[in-house]
Design an enzyme around this catalytic site. Structure first.
Site, mmCIF file in Angstrom:
data_model
loop_
_atom_site.group_PDB
_atom_site.id
_atom_site.type_symbol
_atom_site.label_atom_id
_atom_site.label_comp_id
_atom_site.label_asym_id
_atom_site.label_seq_id
_atom_site.Cartn_x
_atom_site.Cartn_y
_atom_site.Cartn_z
ATOM 1 C CG HIS A 266 -1.827 1.147 1.354
ATOM 2 N ND1 HIS A 266 -3.154 1.080 0.995
ATOM 3 C CD2 HIS A 266 -1.624 2.434 1.766
ATOM 4 C CE1 HIS A 266 -3.724 2.270 1.194
ATOM 5 N NE2 HIS A 266 -2.816 3.107 1.659
ATOM 6 C CD GLU A 267 1.577 3.680 3.694
ATOM 7 O OE1 GLU A 267 1.816 4.775 3.152
ATOM 8 O OE2 GLU A 267 0.495 3.439 4.289
ATOM 9 C CG HIS A 270 0.268 6.250 -0.599
ATOM 10 N ND1 HIS A 270 -0.702 7.033 -1.170
ATOM 11 C CD2 HIS A 270 -0.362 5.544 0.383
ATOM 12 C CE1 HIS A 270 -1.875 6.813 -0.554
ATOM 13 N NE2 HIS A 270 -1.696 5.908 0.390
ATOM 14 C CD GLU A 296 -5.721 5.562 0.353
ATOM 15 O OE1 GLU A 296 -4.798 6.355 0.597
ATOM 16 O OE2 GLU A 296 -5.875 4.488 0.973
#
Ligand code: ZN
Length: 504
Positions: A266-267, A270, A296
């Protein structure tokens, strides 16, 4: 052109102040010893004060007007990019200067008090401890909306900070469209005889090996370790000081494999965004995503659409089980894939799966809108929260700590933030559709461990532009249409019907 040089000088310094603040904040959350907290609070407040002063100064306004009069800027700020820079600068300058300084200070002190009260209220699971502070914040947020201004709904003024251009009405319409179908899908999944063996993921997985596996996945995604690093923190986050220095954090639980694994992916999503801004946008407001939802969309695309897909694990599962042979060698790949896609009603948003997550957001959005317009009183909040839980999930928390007190956002005074999680999810599946159109062998490539082409496509079409285009315009350019939730519903039905063998 003279006006432009003055404007760029000032914007560069503002960006430097912002980056310095972000570094101190990163350090506070990863490395700082506990006794550093008091001095660090002063250091952050001082830098933020200088930043705000400069942002709202007559000098910046004059420089902005000078550049607007001059028209085209120096390369690379000719034409479209120049107009975008003026637009973004005007937006942040105006938002910053609409709020009177005494109000900003009042809001800051109310939030810091509310945050402490909220921590205690959550620990003791007693809403009454937080009640007065929350009521005060709602009142301050209504005032903020009046200062900022809005056309239809006070909520628009707050949402606009995080998702420029998005309105309460448009958001409500989209959420209404997905609400019923998600609930129906959840019920169908619950009724399926095929259910995951969740215990696969709660065996003991030593942290060193989890860390090493996460780094391997990150580097395969195209994260540049010469331009970033990963550390641990209590709450995972990503922060970028320039495209050449992007920090991600994760946390490792030895008895809960998905936490570090999917947190890292997830990170990582980003972080690829932050590493991908065009270098010539550096030190300007354009080296940023146009909205939190767009940011996001990148993390959700990588974490859920790619990282939780069967195709992804066709390549990665043999590698994961080679690292953890004792735990996984006897577990078939499809059992593992089902386990990481375990769908069930749950109380806690941050632990929710792909199907139910957005119901948590819809619940919060509906309550925030009602609080802001005054149709819901703070006193009634716990009760209304629980009634909505029952309606959407069919379960009711026994403690407020598992209900209305679980999230930190309101104690910070962040109203209008939650919807960006779901908007990002919707964007992510629209991007997935676009990727499949451009790359008909999309899944085969992922199954062979090739995902770098995805980063390249995202970099070319999204990342490098920063906030040159506003979110809706960018989405339109990349996918050929505006916000359209039917793709998300189609994606969910297709994916979870296969996993849970649903018959419709
Ligand atoms: Zn995120």
């Amino acid at each position: 052109m003279a006006g432009w040089n003055e404007l760029l000088d000032q914007l560069h310094e503002l960006a430097d102040l912002g980056a310095a603040t972000a570094i101190l904040d990163w350090d506070q959350q990863t490395k700082m010893p506990p006794k550093g907290a008091e001095a660090r609070a002063h250091q952050l407040a001082t830098l933020q004060g200088i930043h705000h002063e400069r942002l709202t100064s007559a000098a910046l306004r004059d420089a902005l007007e000078g550049a607007e009069t001059a028209g085209d800027g120096p390369a690379p700020f000719r034409g479209e990019a120049g107009q975008a820079l003026l637009r973004e600068t005007r937006r942040i300058v105006e938002r910053g200067s609409k709020l009177p300084v005494p109000f900003v200070k009042e809001l800051a002190s109310a939030s810091s008090r509310a945050f402490e009260r909220w921590q205690r209220a959550r620990a003791e699971s007693r809403f009454i401890i937080f009640r007065d502070d929350l009521a005060r914040l709602v009142d301050l947020k209504r005032r903020e909306a009046r200062y900022v201004g809005y056309r239809e709904h006070p909520y628009d003024a707050l949402l606009d900070e995080f998702e420029p251009g998005q309105t309460a009405t448009a958001t409500a319409a989209v959420f209404q469209e997905i609400r019923g179908p998600i609930v129906a899908l959840l019920r169908a999944i619950q009724a399926s005889p095929r259910q995951p063996r969740r215990e696969i993921l709660t065996q003991h997985f030593p942290s060193d090996n989890q860390w090493a596996f996460g780094l391997e996945v990150l580097s395969t995604m195209g994260f540049d370790f010469e331009a970033g690093r990963q550390d641990t923190s209590a709450h995972p986050f990503t922060t970028g000081f320039s495209p050449g220095d992007v920090r991600v954090t994760t946390r490792v639980y030895e008895n809960e494999l998905p936490v570090a694994l999917f947190g890292t992916i997830h990170e990582g999503g980003h972080a690829l965004y932050e590493q991908g801004f065009a270098p010539e946008l550096m030190r300007t407001p354009l080296a940023n995503s146009p909205s939190l939802g767009m940011h996001e969309s990148q993390s959700r695309l990588w974490e859920n659409v790619i990282g939780r897909s069967s195709a992804f694990w066709r390549y990665w599962y043999p590698r994961l089980s080679a690292r953890f042979p004792e735990q996984l060698s006897r577990i078939p790949e499809e059992d593992f894939v089902l386990a990481i896609n375990h769908v069930r009603p749950s109380f806690i948003r941050v632990e929710a799966d792909e199907v139910t997550y957005n119901l948590h957001i819809i619940l919060r959005f509906e309550l925030e809108v009602a609080l802001l317009e005054g149709s819901l009183e703070v006193d009634a909040l716990p009760e209304v929260w629980n009634a909505k839980m029952d309606e959407l999930f069919g379960i009711v928390p026994e403690r407020d700590a598992d209900g209305v007190l679980q999230d930190v956002h309101w104690s910070y005074g962040s109203f209008g933030y939650f919807p960006t999680y779901t908007l990002g999810t919707l964007y992510s599946t629209q991007l997935w559709m676009a990727l499949k159109r451009v790359f008909p062998d999309f899944e085969d490539r992922i199954a062979r461990g090739d995902v770098l082409f995805i980063r390249e496509w995202l970099r070319e079409n999204i990342h490098r532009h920063g906030s040159t285009f506003v979110a809706q315009e960018l989405l339109q350019r990349v996918t050929g249409e505006g916000l359209n939730p039917t793709h998300f519903l189609g994606y969910l039905r297709q994916k979870f019907s296969a996993l849970y063998q649903l018959v419709w």
